[in-house]
Scaffold this motif. Structure first.
Motif, PDB file in Angstrom:
ATOM      1  N   GLY A 111       0.781  -1.222   0.000  1.00 45.40           N
ATOM      2  CA  GLY A 111       0.000   0.000   0.000  1.00 45.40           C
ATOM      3  C   GLY A 111       0.813   1.273   0.000  1.00 45.40           C
ATOM      4  O   GLY A 111       0.365   2.307  -0.501  1.00 45.40           O
ATOM      5  N   TRP A 112       2.013   1.226   0.567  1.00 47.82           N
ATOM      6  CA  TRP A 112       2.800   2.455   0.641  1.00 47.82           C
ATOM      7  C   TRP A 112       3.399   2.859  -0.709  1.00 47.82           C
ATOM      8  O   TRP A 112       3.873   3.990  -0.849  1.00 47.82           O
ATOM      9  N   GLU A 113       3.398   1.984  -1.694  1.00 44.84           N
ATOM     10  CA  GLU A 113       3.920   2.359  -3.011  1.00 44.84           C
ATOM     11  C   GLU A 113       2.997   3.371  -3.701  1.00 44.84           C
ATOM     12  O   GLU A 113       3.448   4.462  -4.084  1.00 44.84           O
ATOM     13  N   PRO A 114       1.699   3.066  -3.906  1.00 46.05           N
ATOM     14  CA  PRO A 114       0.814   4.103  -4.465  1.00 46.05           C
ATOM     15  C   PRO A 114       0.644   5.293  -3.524  1.00 46.05           C
ATOM     16  O   PRO A 114       0.393   6.409  -3.980  1.00 46.05           O
ATOM     17  N   GLN A 115       0.776   5.068  -2.220  1.00 46.52           N
ATOM     18  CA  GLN A 115       0.675   6.171  -1.261  1.00 46.52           C
ATOM     19  C   GLN A 115       1.786   7.192  -1.510  1.00 46.52           C
ATOM     20  O   GLN A 115       1.551   8.405  -1.486  1.00 46.52           O
ATOM     21  N   MET A 156      -5.898   7.588   7.146  1.00 50.44           N
ATOM     22  CA  MET A 156      -6.121   7.181   8.535  1.00 50.44           C
ATOM     23  C   MET A 156      -7.537   6.643   8.734  1.00 50.44           C
ATOM     24  O   MET A 156      -7.727   5.622   9.398  1.00 50.44           O
ATOM     25  N   LEU A 157      -8.519   7.309   8.145  1.00 47.71           N
ATOM     26  CA  LEU A 157      -9.885   6.821   8.299  1.00 47.71           C
ATOM     27  C   LEU A 157     -10.055   5.477   7.614  1.00 47.71           C
ATOM     28  O   LEU A 157     -10.738   4.579   8.146  1.00 47.71           O
ATOM     29  N   GLY A 158      -9.438   5.300   6.458  1.00 48.80           N
ATOM     30  CA  GLY A 158      -9.517   4.004   5.781  1.00 48.80           C
ATOM     31  C   GLY A 158      -8.907   2.897   6.609  1.00 48.80           C
ATOM     32  O   GLY A 158      -9.438   1.775   6.675  1.00 48.80           O
ATOM     33  N   ALA A 159      -7.771   3.201   7.273  1.00 50.63           N
ATOM     34  CA  ALA A 159      -7.124   2.200   8.130  1.00 50.63           C
ATOM     35  C   ALA A 159      -8.012   1.832   9.303  1.00 50.63           C
ATOM     36  O   ALA A 159      -8.055   0.661   9.726  1.00 50.63           O
ATOM     37  N   GLY A 160      -8.719   2.813   9.849  1.00 50.33           N
ATOM     38  CA  GLY A 160      -9.592   2.527  10.988  1.00 50.33           C
ATOM     39  C   GLY A 160     -10.845   1.771  10.584  1.00 50.33           C
ATOM     40  O   GLY A 160     -11.253   0.810  11.252  1.00 50.33           O
ATOM     41  N   LEU A 161     -11.461   2.190   9.474  1.00 47.29           N
ATOM     42  CA  LEU A 161     -12.700   1.546   9.038  1.00 47.29           C
ATOM     43  C   LEU A 161     -12.477   0.101   8.616  1.00 47.29           C
ATOM     44  O   LEU A 161     -13.337  -0.760   8.835  1.00 47.29           O
ATOM     45  N   ILE A 162     -11.330  -0.183   7.989  1.00 44.03           N
ATOM     46  CA  ILE A 162     -11.064  -1.555   7.538  1.00 44.03           C
ATOM     47  C   ILE A 162     -10.987  -2.505   8.728  1.00 44.03           C
ATOM     48  O   ILE A 162     -11.292  -3.692   8.617  1.00 44.03           O
ATOM     49  N   ILE A 208       1.363  12.478  13.959  1.00 42.05           N
ATOM     50  CA  ILE A 208       2.824  12.358  13.979  1.00 42.05           C
ATOM     51  C   ILE A 208       3.275  11.487  15.140  1.00 42.05           C
ATOM     52  O   ILE A 208       4.107  10.572  14.981  1.00 42.05           O
ATOM     53  N   MET A 209       2.718  11.720  16.333  1.00 38.15           N
ATOM     54  CA  MET A 209       3.112  10.924  17.495  1.00 38.15           C
ATOM     55  C   MET A 209       2.697   9.466  17.345  1.00 38.15           C
ATOM     56  O   MET A 209       3.421   8.558  17.763  1.00 38.15           O
ATOM     57  N   PHE A 210       1.544   9.249  16.741  1.00 42.86           N
ATOM     58  CA  PHE A 210       1.079   7.876  16.509  1.00 42.86           C
ATOM     59  C   PHE A 210       2.040   7.132  15.586  1.00 42.86           C
ATOM     60  O   PHE A 210       2.408   5.978  15.845  1.00 42.86           O
ATOM     61  N   GLN A 211       2.453   7.776  14.507  1.00 43.71           N
ATOM     62  CA  GLN A 211       3.381   7.133  13.577  1.00 43.71           C
ATOM     63  C   GLN A 211       4.743   6.901  14.215  1.00 43.71           C
ATOM     64  O   GLN A 211       5.383   5.874  13.969  1.00 43.71           O
ATOM     65  N   LEU A 212       5.199   7.812  15.039  1.00 46.74           N
ATOM     66  CA  LEU A 212       6.476   7.617  15.735  1.00 46.74           C
ATOM     67  C   LEU A 212       6.395   6.425  16.688  1.00 46.74           C
ATOM     68  O   LEU A 212       7.370   5.674  16.841  1.00 46.74           O
ATOM     69  N   THR A 213       5.240   6.252  17.316  1.00 46.78           N
ATOM     70  CA  THR A 213       5.045   5.078  18.177  1.00 46.78           C
ATOM     71  C   THR A 213       5.134   3.791  17.383  1.00 46.78           C
ATOM     72  O   THR A 213       5.756   2.810  17.811  1.00 46.78           O
ATOM     73  N   LEU A 214       4.515   3.778  16.194  1.00 48.20           N
ATOM     74  CA  LEU A 214       4.571   2.589  15.346  1.00 48.20           C
ATOM     75  C   LEU A 214       5.999   2.312  14.879  1.00 48.20           C
ATOM     76  O   LEU A 214       6.410   1.157  14.758  1.00 48.20           O
ATOM     77  N   LEU A 268       6.515   3.151   5.533  1.00 49.39           N
ATOM     78  CA  LEU A 268       5.102   3.503   5.609  1.00 49.39           C
ATOM     79  C   LEU A 268       4.839   4.586   6.653  1.00 49.39           C
ATOM     80  O   LEU A 268       4.180   5.594   6.364  1.00 49.39           O
ATOM     81  N   ASN A 269       5.321   4.401   7.872  1.00 49.96           N
ATOM     82  CA  ASN A 269       5.037   5.359   8.939  1.00 49.96           C
ATOM     83  C   ASN A 269       5.750   6.687   8.705  1.00 49.96           C
ATOM     84  O   ASN A 269       5.203   7.751   8.999  1.00 49.96           O
ATOM     85  N   TRP A 270       6.959   6.635   8.174  1.00 49.00           N
ATOM     86  CA  TRP A 270       7.676   7.861   7.829  1.00 49.00           C
ATOM     87  C   TRP A 270       6.911   8.633   6.763  1.00 49.00           C
ATOM     88  O   TRP A 270       6.803   9.865   6.829  1.00 49.00           O
TER      89      TRP A 270
END
Length: 552
Positions: free
Chosen positions: A157-161, A208-214, A290-296, A305-307
Motif C-alpha cells: 500500500g505504501w507504493e501508491p501512497q 487514517m480513516l480508511g485504516a480505521g474503518l477496515i 505524527i506521534m502515533f506514527q512515531l510510536t509505530l 510507511l510510517n515515515w
C-alpha cells in the motif's frame, strides 16, 4: 487519558507571532513556506529509502535474472495492448520509463539508472529543502515505473501512497524555480497554494480513516468492543519485528486493550481534526498523527510507511508554529536556519492568476477522483489499497484488518544429496535462527523477507507462484538472487545444492518466565516448532522438476 493528551496539545501550542498580544493585535493569515521546506525534506528522506531499496534489491527481484523479471511484465502488457488494439478497444499503457529500453533482455542498467537518478534528485531535495514541479514529476515517474513492473514486490500500500503524495506535491511547489521563498522581487513571496494544502490534509484524512474503518468492518472480532485483543497478538505476528517489539508484546492485557482503543481514536476520530478550519485543533490533529506514527516506528519495521504518513501531517503545522515551537538547533537542522516570528508577516497575500487557475484545476480534479474513494470508505465491502481511476492518481488505503494469532514462518532448506544433510537459508530480517534478535531497519525495507511473510499468511503456494522461481534460482545459485539473502549456506563449500524444500514452523517470542533455555548460557529470542510441509507436500524438488512446473 486521550482527552487530557489532546487538551495538553491545545494549550501548549504557542500563538502566531512573538506574543499572544501581538497575535491579537495583528491578524496574519498562516504561511507555510517553512512548513513546505520541512515537508519536502521528509519526503526526500522517504524517497532516499525507497530508491536505496530499489538500487540494492531490484536486480534480484525484477532484474534480468531475478525472481520476477520486469521484461515479462512489459512483454505481457504489449501483447494485451496489441490484442485490444486489434479489437479497436482503448488501451492505456503502463506508465513506465522502461518502455524506452531497446533491449528488454538487458534491463539491469535501466533499473540501476532509475534508482541512481531517483537517489540523486531526492538528495538534492533533501539538501536544499526545495523542489520544482519537474523534479517532483521525475521522482513520480520513476516511482510509477517501478510500481508498473514490480509485481508482488511492489504491491504494498505504501507504493501508491508515495506516488499519490508526490503527485499532490507537484502542485505545492513552483513550476521552475528551486527557490523555497519564490515570488515577486518587489512585494514579498507568494503564498503556498492553500487548495493544495487542503488536498494533502484530505489525503492524510482518507489514509487514517480508511485504516480505521477496515478494522472495524473486518470479520476479526479482536478489533471489536468486548474483545479488544488485537494488539496482544499483533506485535508477535507482524511482518518484521524490531528490537523493541518483544517488550511491547509482553505488556499486560489491559494495556493491549487500551492500545486498541487508542488506535480507534487516532484512526476513526482524530482524522476529522485535520479538516477543521480552527487552527489550534488542526495543529493538534497533525501532532496526534505524527506521534502515533512515531510510536509505530518504535514498535516494528513497517518499511517507510510510517515515515511517509508523517509527511502530510506536517502540512497541518504552519510557519508560526514551527518558529515558536522548534528550538534554534531544530530549525537549523530541519529548516536550514533559525527564523524570526516577523518572517510570517512578510508573505505576499496574492498569487499570480495562472497559479490560482492551476491550483483550482488540481483541487477540482482530486475532488472528483476522491468522490469514489469516499463512497468506498462508506461501503460495507471496503476495498483496501486500490484505485478507481486508470491513472491511479487517487487511491484508497487500509492495513491489518485481520490480525493473526500465531506466527508461521516458511523455512527453506536445500541439500546436495536427497537424504541430506539439509542447510537452512538465512534471510536479512525474516525470523529463522531462534538465537538471532531482530534488527531495526525502518525506513529501509527487505522486500523478499516481507513477501515470504505474506506467503506464510495467505496459505498455499498456488497463491504465491513466484516462490517456485525463487527455489529454482536458489538451486541455480543465481548471484543476483543470493544477494537478497543474509547468507548463502553453500557459499565457500565448493558444492551446489540439488534438492530443495520448504517447511512451515510456528514461532513465538521466548518467554523468560515460562520457557527454559535449551543451551546453557545462550538465551534464544524465539521458540519454534515444526508444524508441517509447505512445498512440496511430500518429497523434495529438483531443478528439473521446478522448470517443468514453471513452464507447464
Amino acid at each position: 487519558m486521550l482527552s487530557s493528551i489532546l487538551a495538553a496539545l491545545l494549550f501548549t501550542i504557542k500563538p502566531t507571532g512573538a506574543t499572544a498580544s501581538a497575535a491579537a493585535a495583528t491578524v496574519v493569515p498562516p504561511s507555510y513556506h517553512l512548513t513546505r521546506i520541512l515537508f519536502l525534506r521528509l519526503l526526500a528522506v522517504v524517497y532516499i529509502s525507497a530508491f536505496s531499496v530499489a538500487k540494492f534489491q531490484n536486480k534480484g527481484l525484477i532484474g534480468d535474472r531475478g525472481i520476477s523479471p520486469a521484461r515479462d511484465v512489459l512483454n505481457d502488457s504489449q501483447k494485451r495492448q496489441e490484442q485490444r488494439s486489434a479489437r479497436r478497444r482503448a488501451w492505456l499503457p503502463l506508465p513506465c520509463l522502461l518502455w524506452l529500453a531497446k533491449d528488454r533482455n538487458n534491463l539491469n542498467p535501466w533499473l540501476d539508472g532509475l534508482a541512481n537518478g531517483g537517489l540523486m534528485l531526492s538528495s538534492i531535495m533533501l539538501a536544499t529543502g526545495s523542489a520544482n514541479a519537474f523534479l517532483l514529476f521525475a521522482l513520480y515517474i520513476i516511482q510509477r515505473s517501478f510500481m508498473s513492473v514490480g509485481g508482488v514486490f511492489y504491491g504494498y500500500g505504501w507504493e501508491p501512497q508515495l506516488a499519490e503524495l508526490t503527485f499532490n506535491a507537484m502542485f505545492l511547489v513552483p513550476l521552475l524555480s528551486m527557490n523555497p521563498f519564490f515570488g515577486s522581487t518587489k512585494g514579498g513571496i507568494y503564498p503556498v497554494p492553500s487548495l493544495v494544502i487542503w488536498a494533502i490534509r484530505f489525503y492524510l484524512f482518507k489514509i487514517m480513516l480508511g485504516a480505521g474503518l477496515i478494522k472495524v468492518k473486518s470479520s476479526d472480532a479482536k478489533w471489536k468492543p468486548g474483545n479488544l485483543s488485537a494488539m496482544k497478538y499483533f506485535y508477535e505476528t507482524q511482518p518484521v519485528p524490531n528490537p523493541f517489539t518483544r517488550y511491547f508484546h509482553f505488556m499486560p492485557l489491559y494495556w493491549h486493550k487500551f492500545e486498541v482503543l487508542a488506535n480507534h481514536f487516532v484512526e476513526l476520530l482524530a482524522p476529522f481534526l485535520l479538516l477543521l478550519p480552527i487552527r489550534s485543533w488542526r495543529i493538534a490533529g497533525g501532532l496526534i498523527q505524527i506521534m502515533f506514527q512515531l510510536t509505530l516506528i518504535t514498535s516494528g519495521n513497517l518499511s517507510f510507511l510510517n515515515w511517509l504518513t508523517i509527511v502530510p501531517a506536517i502540512m497541518c503545522l504552519d510557519d508560526a508554529f514551527l518558529v515558536n515551537n522548534l528550538p534554534p538547533f531544530a530549525q537549523t537542522t530541519f529548516l536550514g536556519a533559525p527564523m524570526s516570528a516577523s518572517f510570517t508577516t512578510s508573505i505576499k497575500t496574492g498569487s499570480p492568476m495562472s497559479r490560482k487557475i492551476i491550483s483550482l484545476s488540481f483541487f477540482l480534479l482530486m475532488a472528483k477522483l476522491n468522490g469514489k474513494i469516499v463512497q468506498n470508505l462508506l461501503s460495507k465491502r471496503q476495498v483496501m489499497n486500490g484505485s478507481f481511476d486508470k491513472l491511479r492518481l487517487a487511491c484508497t488505503y487500509g492495513a491489518f484488518g485481520v490480525v493473526s494469532e500465531t506466527r508461521e514462518e516458511l523455512i527453506i532448506e536445500s541439500a546436495v544429496k536427497i537424504e541430506g544433510p539439509y542447510k537452512e537459508y538465512s534471510f536479512n530480517v525474516k525470523p529463522g535462527d531462534i538465537y538471532r534478535a531482530p534488527r531495526w531497519i525502518s525506513p529501509y525495507h527487505y522486500r523478499l523477507d516481507w513477501q515470504l511473510w505474506i506467503a506464510s499468511v495467505t496459505g498455499r503456494i498456488e497463491r504465491n507462484p513466484w516462490i517456485l522461481t525463487l527455489l529454482l534460482k536458489l538451486l541455480q545459485q543465481e548471484q543476483d538472487v543470493l544477494e537478497l539473502l543474509d547468507n548463502d549456506p553453500w557459499s565457500g563449500s565448493g558444492e551446489s545444492p540439488k534438492y530443495i524444500k520448504i517447511d512451515k514452523y510456528r514461532y513465538r517470542f521466548f518467554d523468560e518466565k515460562k520457557d527454559t533455555c535449551a543451551e546453557e548460557g545462550q538465551t534464544p529470542y524465539w521458540v519454534r516448532e515444526k508444524i508441517g510441509r509447505y512445498f512440496p507436500k511430500q518429497g523434495v524438488m529438483t531443478e528439473e522438476m521446478l522448470k517443468e512446473i514453471i513452464n507447464g
